[in-house]
Design a protein around this motif. Structure first.
Motif, mmCIF file in Angstrom:
data_model
loop_
_atom_site.group_PDB
_atom_site.id
_atom_site.type_symbol
_atom_site.label_atom_id
_atom_site.label_comp_id
_atom_site.label_asym_id
_atom_site.label_seq_id
_atom_site.Cartn_x
_atom_site.Cartn_y
_atom_site.Cartn_z
ATOM 1 N N ASP A 35 0.841 -1.192 0.000
ATOM 2 C CA ASP A 35 0.000 0.000 0.000
ATOM 3 C C ASP A 35 0.869 1.233 0.000
ATOM 4 O O ASP A 35 2.092 1.161 0.120
ATOM 5 C CB ASP A 35 -1.000 -0.014 1.167
ATOM 6 C CG ASP A 35 -0.349 0.111 2.539
ATOM 7 O OD1 ASP A 35 0.821 0.530 2.642
ATOM 8 O OD2 ASP A 35 -1.028 -0.198 3.524
ATOM 9 N N SER A 36 0.250 2.369 -0.132
ATOM 10 C CA SER A 36 0.997 3.618 -0.248
ATOM 11 C C SER A 36 1.665 4.034 1.056
ATOM 12 O O SER A 36 2.479 4.952 1.065
ATOM 13 C CB SER A 36 0.063 4.729 -0.738
ATOM 14 O OG SER A 36 -1.029 4.879 0.148
ATOM 15 N N SER A 57 -5.932 1.777 -1.436
ATOM 16 C CA SER A 57 -4.514 2.034 -1.667
ATOM 17 C C SER A 57 -3.677 0.783 -1.912
ATOM 18 O O SER A 57 -2.463 0.874 -2.016
ATOM 19 C CB SER A 57 -3.939 2.807 -0.475
ATOM 20 O OG SER A 57 -4.019 2.019 0.697
#
Length: 74
Positions: A35-36, A57
């Motif tokens: 994920d980010s 995300s």
């Protein structure tokens, strides 16, 4: 999903899915997602698909694309 699993098959990874939650999952870990925020986990195809669909995300991790390292270190 099959293409991602095939591309990541030779990468070191845990034996079992890490995305099974409290119940756990004994299916083989096949695909790495991230994920980010920088969190990453290996999961079975079913749990990875669930995460990609339901968590905004999350994306399938791919080292071959190079990520931000090339941009940051230019």
């Amino acid at each position: 999903m099959r293409a991602a699993a095939a591309a990541q098959a030779t990468r070191p990874h845990p034996e079992h899915c890490q995305l099974g939650g409290a119940q756990g999952c004994t299916a083989p870990a096949e695909i790495k997602v991230a994920d980010s925020w920088g969190d990453a986990a290996w999961g079975c195809a079913a749990h990875v698909e669930e995460a990609v669909i339901n968590v905004r995300s999350v994306f399938i991790a791919n080292e071959e694309l190079g990520g931000l390292a090339a941009y940051v270190n230019r």
